[in-house]
Design a protein around this motif. Structure first.
Motif, PDB file in Angstrom:
ATOM      1  N   ARG A   1       1.334   3.715  -3.379  1.00 22.26           N
ATOM      2  CA  ARG A   1       0.795   5.066  -3.247  1.00 22.26           C
ATOM      3  C   ARG A   1       1.907   6.091  -3.515  1.00 22.26           C
ATOM      4  O   ARG A   1       1.705   7.079  -4.214  1.00 22.26           O
ATOM      5  CB  ARG A   1       0.201   5.251  -1.852  1.00 22.26           C
ATOM      6  CG  ARG A   1      -0.807   6.381  -1.784  1.00 22.26           C
ATOM      7  CD  ARG A   1      -1.508   6.427  -0.448  1.00 22.26           C
ATOM      8  NE  ARG A   1      -2.456   5.349  -0.247  1.00 22.26           N
ATOM      9  CZ  ARG A   1      -3.631   5.248  -0.873  1.00 22.26           C
ATOM     10  NH1 ARG A   1      -3.993   6.151  -1.768  1.00 22.26           N
ATOM     11  NH2 ARG A   1      -4.441   4.250  -0.622  1.00 22.26           N
TER      12      ARG A   1
ATOM     13  N   GLU B   1      -6.541  12.782  -5.761  1.00 23.79           N
ATOM     14  CA  GLU B   1      -5.257  12.238  -5.306  1.00 23.79           C
ATOM     15  C   GLU B   1      -4.232  12.288  -6.443  1.00 23.79           C
ATOM     16  O   GLU B   1      -3.068  12.605  -6.233  1.00 23.79           O
ATOM     17  CB  GLU B   1      -5.434  10.797  -4.815  1.00 23.79           C
ATOM     18  CG  GLU B   1      -4.139  10.227  -4.247  1.00 23.79           C
ATOM     19  CD  GLU B   1      -4.350   8.936  -3.478  1.00 23.79           C
ATOM     20  OE1 GLU B   1      -5.295   8.195  -3.812  1.00 23.79           O
ATOM     21  OE2 GLU B   1      -3.571   8.675  -2.536  1.00 23.79           O
TER      22      GLU B   1
ATOM     23  N   GLU C   1       0.831  -1.207   0.000  1.00 24.92           N
ATOM     24  CA  GLU C   1       0.000   0.000   0.000  1.00 24.92           C
ATOM     25  C   GLU C   1       0.869   1.262   0.000  1.00 24.92           C
ATOM     26  O   GLU C   1       0.678   2.151  -0.823  1.00 24.92           O
ATOM     27  CB  GLU C   1      -0.902  -0.041   1.249  1.00 24.92           C
ATOM     28  CG  GLU C   1      -1.783   1.171   1.462  1.00 24.92           C
ATOM     29  CD  GLU C   1      -3.006   1.184   0.561  1.00 24.92           C
ATOM     30  OE1 GLU C   1      -3.323   0.133  -0.022  1.00 24.92           O
ATOM     31  OE2 GLU C   1      -3.618   2.257   0.432  1.00 24.92           O
TER      32      GLU C   1
END
Lengths: 463, 463
Positions: free
Chosen positions: A274, A454, A270
């Motif tokens: 990211r 994002e 993760e």
């Protein structure tokens, strides 16, 4: 190893090894399907002389033509020799559809090692084994043995999908078709004994027809390399990843499914992806949803959302989802300017209160909605508009779809719609077909806005 | 105050105050719709003599019949006098459809206080104001001004839905219809100046036709009383709640939407309602999903899930969702018994590995799938089976739907299906219509299993 994959996507000639005259067999289904695709396809099977009107060859060596792509649909134990024949003939790409390799125990792993050995130091490349192969709408290539008779295929379009699971790929294609989204190519990796996601990411990074890369992975062929390559590509082109095998049971299942080892802890994955600017999808539905948003809008420059609805309840639901995004603090409800509030106060019925969410009430008309959108697009404090496009209210008509399309495709504040209509699926297709990014629920719309915001933040950070 | 609500759901005679001859007006839409419902409906409007062939009355006082239900479709300022007329005539129930009351500022709050005053100490009851009223398939009553021409209505069935938002109610009805689920009644609360969710929960608790109560609330009329009443009812009948106004922005929006104050912190709400045995839905889609599961299966006795799929990728996705439920630890992947593994090993192709998730591979046939389900239903270590019902694999046919239906409706281990098919919506309806609880994605299936298991645990704890 990273040669030109072009002939894999657009082969001039194809051989189907294990082609069959028996309806229902994979070798029959795939041969018929490829033959219908308009290119030269040679059936190979030592026990037949003719299949569906085509002369059948005993071995690929006998085919009187160069072969760009061979598809092997034989039991795993027979596949290795066929692959060797293909290598000797100079076949450029082989899709090994057969199961029973690395995913199937010690014997299978041994067979898979033999495949790798067969192409070592040669020009021939393998996709698979244990794969359905690929679907490329632009070139008419379709090796998927779940044929269009059993599954909807989307039109040609901007999203490339690379999947370690054939079924997830099929589900992606069906959901894309149903959302009106097109794909540039769909590649099923299978056990990935040669061609892997890294090489495909590189390929699609340079493909002008691809605006977004969607990935389904149960494991990484090389996690560190993935983060490095994806991080470079993501600066130019959005990547969305559904990474499963997150849990102990999921990881074990992934190992049995595609023979892949999902060793890293999910928290590590993760964080790394990211950091690399890769968006992460929670399931196959979200993979399609976020790909749709990326390919249409790229990114959004800020997280101040204005929600506008004729259904007050949906305004409340949406506001909750926007403000629930507390963990990463990407989204907030926009503060409307005084002039926006004033203008809204003039446009809206006496009992409606001009704030955000903007509640137009069930008394709204097409024209009011149009002017409200115009007003909101003029407010510099609003980065993105979430429009509840409800066709059930008495005062609106399907004209509202055209209004949304016109407003959304202007070079102004982006609009994402949540569609609610009697004929939900058909209306949703109509809305997306008109160029509006749209979903059937507020949850899904807000999730896609979050991904767009994002990505906007990532792009600002990485320049 | 908690009298018999029966005439509200099945009125012998209805008056529409503010009935209109002008197409498109709410007073026209609702009158036409009610008149089409087969009961005696009287239009009331001092400016008309006849509407759609019915004699029109200047005042409700003039109607030559007792009135069980009056619907008021007038501007808020004119509604109060009409309500007083209804009270004087002894009308049993009034649906005040008009907006512009408590949700619309100081003047509106004053008008709403006058409504409350008008019925104080009298027999007449009010639903609303600011409400679309109700839809009761069993009695043919439908006051919703979003008519069946604009929105799908579900068949009569086991779920009662009570909603503070008309649009969320409409969305619930459409999603229920599309999932093949029936409703016993749908009631829109509006501003809830008199009849509230507590009284309706009491009503549906005693209604034999209702097996599950679904609620959309932006606030509680009385939070403490809700927890107490819901806690009692939930022991007998499942309750699912979508509670919004969770966040600051959502709460403010709720206040403007239905004039309701959502004061409690969401954490307090969450704890209290969970304690009371009420399932909580995250959005309107989940509200329908969990209601469907509750009304069909009630609960599940343990959380050991066996996932079975012909698509390995879906097995992995499902396993991840099952095992991700770490916060409350309700679900786990079942450990299959030795005899189950042995039997599966006999049934499945050589390359498939008998573990959980059970990966039948794309080579599965209807008959194998049937025998696998039979085997899994015989394993005492499996509490619930999550079946990936994929119709795209070459070896299966629509017969698999009948197999799923037969297996799921036996008095054995419950089966929840995730459907994947070319005609997704139609197939999903066919599957649910055959008695199988089914969803289009693994995420939604696992969420519903989680709710069923949580309810099972609650029932064991509370006996």
């Amino acid at each position: 190893m990273s040669g030109d994959l072009e002939p894999l996507f657009n082969p001039g000639s194809v051989a189907v090894i294990g082609a069959s005259a028996t309806p229902g067999k994979i070798g029959n289904i795939v041969f018929a399907s490829l033959k219908g695709g308009g290119r030269e396809v040679f059936p190979v099977n030592p026990n037949e002389t003719e299949i569906l009107g085509s002369r059948c060859y005993a071995s690929v060596a006998d085919v009187p033509s160069e072969i760009d792509l061979a598809l092997v649909a034989l039991p795993s134990s027979l596949s290795v020799d066929s692959v060797r024949d293909c290598v000797d003939k100079g076949v450029k790409f082989i899709v090994v559809a057969s199961s029973g390799f690395g995913e199937g125990g010690e014997d299978g792993r041994e067979l898979e090692a033999q495949l790798v050995e067969a192409i070592a130091g040669r020009e021939t490349r393998i996709l698979g084994p244990n794969t359905m192969g690929l679907f490329v709408p632009g070139t008419g290539l379709d090796t998927l043995f779940v044929t269009p008779e059993r599954s909807r295929r989307p039109k040609a379009g901007p999203v490339a999908v690379v999947s370690q699971s054939g079924a997830v790929a099929i589900s992606f294609l069906e959901k894309a078709e149903s959302a009106g989204m097109g794909v540039s190519a769909c590649v099923c990796l299978g056990n990935r004994c040669d061609i892997d996601e890294l090489e495909l990411i590189d390929h699609f990074a340079l493909d002008d027809g691809t605006k977004c890369i969607a990935l389904y992975l149960e494991s990484f062929s090389d996690g560190r390399a993935f983060v490095g390559r994806a991080g470079e590509v993501a600066r130019e082109k959005p990547i969305v990843l559904l990474k499963t095998g997150r849990t102990t049971a999921g990881g074990r299942a992934a190992r049995l499914h595609t023979g892949s080892l999902a060793v890293s802890s999910d928290a590590v994955v993760e964080g790394a992806i990211r950091q690399a600017g890769v968006a992460r999808a929670a399931d196959e539905e979200e993979l399609v949803d976020i790909s749709t948003a990326f390919s249409a809008l790229g990114h959004v420059d800020g997280g101040r959302v204005c929600v506008v609805a004729s259904a007050g309840g949906f305004g409340v639901i949406a506001a909750d989802f926007v403000e629930s995004d507390t963990e990463r603090d990407l989204l907030s409800m926009a503060e409307l300017s005084d002039s926006t509030r004033e203008r809204l106060g003039e446009l809206m019925p006496a009992f409606a209160t001009p704030s955000n969410p903007v509640d137009l009430t069930a008394g709204v008309t097409d024209d009011t909605y149009d002017q409200v959108l115009d007003t909101l697009q003029g407010d510099p404090g609003v980065d993105v508009i979430l429009m509840s496009l409800e066709l059930q209210a008495p005062g609106v008509s399907t004209e509202l779809i055209d209004i949304a399309a016109r407003r959304a495709t202007l070079d102004r504040t982006p609009i994402i719609a949540t569609v609610s209509a009697k004929d939900q699926s058909a209306t949703l297709r109509q809305v997306t077909g008109s160029g509006v990014v749209a979903y059937p629920t507020m949850r899904r719309s807000v999730r896609s806005i979050e991904a767009l915001v994002e990505r906007g933040r990532y792009l600002r950070r990485s320049t």
